[in-house]
Design a protein around this motif. Sequence first.
Motif, PDB file in Angstrom:
ATOM      1  N   ILE A  56       1.052  -1.257  -0.178  1.00 36.51           N
ATOM      2  CA  ILE A  56       0.060  -0.007   0.057  1.00 36.51           C
ATOM      3  C   ILE A  56       1.022   1.073  -0.030  1.00 36.51           C
ATOM      4  N   GLN A  57       1.786   1.069   0.764  1.00 36.95           N
ATOM      5  CA  GLN A  57       2.903   2.502   0.621  1.00 36.95           C
ATOM      6  C   GLN A  57       3.518   2.512  -0.586  1.00 36.95           C
ATOM      7  N   GLU A  58       3.886   1.316  -1.074  1.00 32.10           N
ATOM      8  CA  GLU A  58       4.543   1.638  -2.476  1.00 32.10           C
ATOM      9  C   GLU A  58       3.595   2.099  -3.723  1.00 32.10           C
ATOM     10  N   GLN A  59       2.191   1.886  -3.518  1.00 29.09           N
ATOM     11  CA  GLN A  59       1.410   2.156  -4.396  1.00 29.09           C
ATOM     12  C   GLN A  59       1.028   3.605  -4.186  1.00 29.09           C
ATOM     13  N   GLN A  60       1.258   4.185  -2.937  1.00 30.48           N
ATOM     14  CA  GLN A  60       0.991   5.514  -2.705  1.00 30.48           C
ATOM     15  C   GLN A  60       2.266   6.540  -2.667  1.00 30.48           C
ATOM     16  N   GLN A  61       3.382   5.735  -3.190  1.00 30.37           N
ATOM     17  CA  GLN A  61       4.573   6.285  -3.425  1.00 30.37           C
ATOM     18  C   GLN A  61       5.228   6.878  -2.080  1.00 30.37           C
ATOM     19  N   ILE A  62       4.849   6.379  -0.890  1.00 32.01           N
ATOM     20  CA  ILE A  62       5.612   6.540   0.278  1.00 32.01           C
ATOM     21  C   ILE A  62       6.827   5.743   0.619  1.00 32.01           C
ATOM     22  N   VAL A  63       7.889   6.418   0.807  1.00 32.63           N
ATOM     23  CA  VAL A  63       9.319   5.756   1.035  1.00 32.63           C
ATOM     24  C   VAL A  63       9.347   5.272   2.389  1.00 32.63           C
ATOM     25  N   ASP A  64       9.271   4.048   2.922  1.00 39.06           N
ATOM     26  CA  ASP A  64       9.573   3.592   4.249  1.00 39.06           C
ATOM     27  C   ASP A  64      10.321   2.174   4.118  1.00 39.06           C
ATOM     28  N   SER A  65      10.907   2.145   5.338  1.00 34.87           N
ATOM     29  CA  SER A  65      11.623   0.849   5.553  1.00 34.87           C
ATOM     30  C   SER A  65      11.562   0.364   6.782  1.00 34.87           C
ATOM     31  N   PRO A  66      11.898  -0.988   7.145  1.00 35.88           N
ATOM     32  CA  PRO A  66      12.001  -1.371   8.528  1.00 35.88           C
ATOM     33  C   PRO A  66      12.921  -0.690   9.494  1.00 35.88           C
ATOM     34  N   GLU A  67      14.232  -0.263   8.733  1.00 39.25           N
ATOM     35  CA  GLU A  67      14.981   0.343   9.559  1.00 39.25           C
ATOM     36  C   GLU A  67      14.427   1.850   9.925  1.00 39.25           C
ATOM     37  N   LEU A  68      13.626   2.498   9.151  1.00 41.23           N
ATOM     38  CA  LEU A  68      13.281   3.847   9.548  1.00 41.23           C
ATOM     39  C   LEU A  68      12.188   3.682  10.640  1.00 41.23           C
ATOM     40  N   PHE A  69      11.363   2.714  10.578  1.00 40.14           N
ATOM     41  CA  PHE A  69      10.324   2.188  11.563  1.00 40.14           C
ATOM     42  C   PHE A  69      11.084   1.885  12.833  1.00 40.14           C
ATOM     43  N   LEU A  70      12.073   1.337  12.644  1.00 38.15           N
ATOM     44  CA  LEU A  70      12.968   0.765  14.096  1.00 38.15           C
ATOM     45  C   LEU A  70      13.603   2.017  14.720  1.00 38.15           C
ATOM     46  N   LYS A  71      14.169   2.969  13.942  1.00 33.15           N
ATOM     47  CA  LYS A  71      14.544   4.247  14.404  1.00 33.15           C
ATOM     48  C   LYS A  71      13.497   5.251  15.296  1.00 33.15           C
ATOM     49  N   ASP A  72      12.368   5.102  14.539  1.00 30.41           N
ATOM     50  CA  ASP A  72      11.325   5.904  15.461  1.00 30.41           C
ATOM     51  C   ASP A  72      10.850   5.084  16.464  1.00 30.41           C
ATOM     52  N   THR A  73      10.978   3.801  16.297  1.00 30.63           N
ATOM     53  CA  THR A  73      10.462   3.059  17.649  1.00 30.63           C
ATOM     54  C   THR A  73      11.499   3.158  18.810  1.00 30.63           C
ATOM     55  N   VAL A  74      12.716   3.202  18.517  1.00 28.50           N
ATOM     56  CA  VAL A  74      13.702   3.253  19.437  1.00 28.50           C
ATOM     57  C   VAL A  74      13.830   4.776  19.917  1.00 28.50           C
ATOM     58  N   LYS A  75      13.543   5.579  19.114  1.00 28.06           N
ATOM     59  CA  LYS A  75      13.446   7.030  19.564  1.00 28.06           C
ATOM     60  C   LYS A  75      12.510   7.453  20.755  1.00 28.06           C
ATOM     61  N   SER A  76      11.284   6.564  20.233  1.00 33.38           N
ATOM     62  CA  SER A  76      10.024   6.787  21.250  1.00 33.38           C
ATOM     63  C   SER A  76      10.169   5.980  22.513  1.00 33.38           C
ATOM     64  N   ALA A  77      10.907   4.885  22.564  1.00 30.97           N
ATOM     65  CA  ALA A  77      11.430   4.093  23.872  1.00 30.97           C
ATOM     66  C   ALA A  77      12.058   4.793  24.861  1.00 30.97           C
ATOM     67  N   VAL A 438       8.734  -4.136  24.231  1.00 30.65           N
ATOM     68  CA  VAL A 438       8.352  -4.032  22.773  1.00 30.65           C
ATOM     69  C   VAL A 438       8.293  -2.649  22.511  1.00 30.65           C
ATOM     70  N   HIS A 439       7.886  -1.830  23.654  1.00 29.86           N
ATOM     71  CA  HIS A 439       7.842  -0.467  23.251  1.00 29.86           C
ATOM     72  C   HIS A 439       8.715   0.518  24.276  1.00 29.86           C
ATOM     73  N   GLY A 440       9.304  -0.078  25.443  1.00 26.09           N
ATOM     74  CA  GLY A 440      10.162   0.893  26.176  1.00 26.09           C
ATOM     75  C   GLY A 440       9.232   1.771  26.975  1.00 26.09           C
ATOM     76  N   ALA A 441       9.671   3.012  26.826  1.00 19.73           N
ATOM     77  CA  ALA A 441       9.078   4.365  27.790  1.00 19.73           C
ATOM     78  C   ALA A 441       7.606   4.713  26.944  1.00 19.73           C
ATOM     79  N   ASN A 442       7.370   4.503  25.817  1.00 21.24           N
ATOM     80  CA  ASN A 442       6.296   5.203  25.044  1.00 21.24           C
ATOM     81  C   ASN A 442       6.064   4.210  23.674  1.00 21.24           C
ATOM     82  N   ARG A 443       4.657   3.937  23.752  1.00 18.07           N
ATOM     83  CA  ARG A 443       4.234   3.489  22.656  1.00 18.07           C
ATOM     84  C   ARG A 443       3.782   4.092  21.214  1.00 18.07           C
ATOM     85  N   LEU A 444       4.371   3.844  20.301  1.00 19.75           N
ATOM     86  CA  LEU A 444       3.727   4.481  18.812  1.00 19.75           C
ATOM     87  C   LEU A 444       2.417   4.360  18.679  1.00 19.75           C
TER      88      LEU A 444
END
Length: 469
Positions: A56-77, A438-444
């Motif tokens: 769905i992201q590819e169809q809507q031309q949204i560039v994302d990756s597991p690495e970027l998602f992990l970075k956001d999750t770790v930052k939130s944690a 899984v979420h640390g100090a804060n869940r996204l």
Amino acid sequence: MSNPVVIIGTGLAGLATANQLVKTHNVPIVLIDKAASIGGNSIKASSGINGAHTTIQEQQQIVDSPELFLKDTVKSAKGKGSEPLMDKLSKDSHLAIEWLQSEFDLKLDLLAQLGGHSVPRTHRSSGKLPPGFEIVSTLSKYLKDLAETKPELVKIQLDSKVTDVNIDGERNVTGVQYQDKEGNKHTIATSYVVFCSGGFGFSKDMLKRYAPDLIDLPTTNGSQTTGDGQNILEKLGADMIDMDQVQVHPTGLVDPTDRSAGWKFLGAEALRGLGGILLNPSTGKRFVNELTTRDIVTAAIQSQCPKDDNRAYLVMGQGIYEVLKNNLDFYMFKKLIKKVSLEDAIKEYNLPITAEEFAKDLTTYSTADKDAFDRPLVTKNFGDSIKTSTEIFIGEVTPVVHFTMGGAKINTDSEVVNKEGKPLAKGLYAAGEVSGGVHGANRLGGSSLLECVVFGRTAGNSIANSIKC
């Protein structure tokens, strides 16, 4: 295998575990819950489920990756939790979305960018059903049908409260003890049990123990959310991680007819993700990046808005209504949100600004090249020409106890581990809010449903592989 796998809890974690075992591996299960109906808190999830690098992201031309998602999750944690679990959550996220789409024909074709996310990755379906209800009802229907046609494969047992797990001297699971609604005690013989029993956000006793400063806040949690699984697993010797990390969601909707109610409907994070803003009642102005993480938005409300009632105003435009019509229709039916003109909003909510100033502020928000609070720009939702007669959707919101990040620590196979990091017992697993790390100090936002699917499916696969061995 003669005995079934026992799955405790019928929220999405339990349903994902059960479906993975039954649908993929043909392993018999007993799904048990103390509640009288299926769904837990998952059925109320209103924003969607995260997935990185999906079709769905590819169809809507949204560039994302597991690495970027992990970075956001770790930052939130914020330095807490278990990064290997976060890594698995992000890497398996697209598989979770694909599983729901391919196995259950769920569309999950719309995207929103929630607080703390770098890109839009929270999926929900175009249609009338909220995402939690749609996913839970679809997965539970499959199991209910099997319980009717193949009772030897699926048994659903409600009004049954699990009280203990039997483990023998060699640290093997041997059974689950439970009590029926008449108070009679029973034991189910099993070699595998998966705790999917949810958090403890409704329990004043648990909050008093782990987060006493939150005990007076209202909650969005159902009355079943009392930490039964955490208490049993702690007694068995599980490593209880981050138990003091309790998420306060910034937007519980205030019912003007019952302002002091201890339970609140949640104002879905997608309302802000798609362009909704927060106003300080004492100034009539925005005061925070509405798309930062939940803990920061909550802190801003608590520190900057009036302390006597701990509230802000959530303001949305017609564009959001067109996308989230069913959500807003429901909130308006419950009289939690009103549709009014800017002029009437000034009067009804006693905002200390003029209607002309309000219109100018919304125009600036909708058209500025850069947001004053560094919020990522989203699609206009207040219209192209904002006037004092422009209609908006507005409601009062207040911080609410929403999610408990802590629980029994698991490994990447969904096994419950002890304080040495080793499996606590052969055959003992957990998934969803009962688990920790899984979420640390804060869940996204959008990661609760995802956690349920990723680690529920993992528990199912781990058990199936163990049986084959």
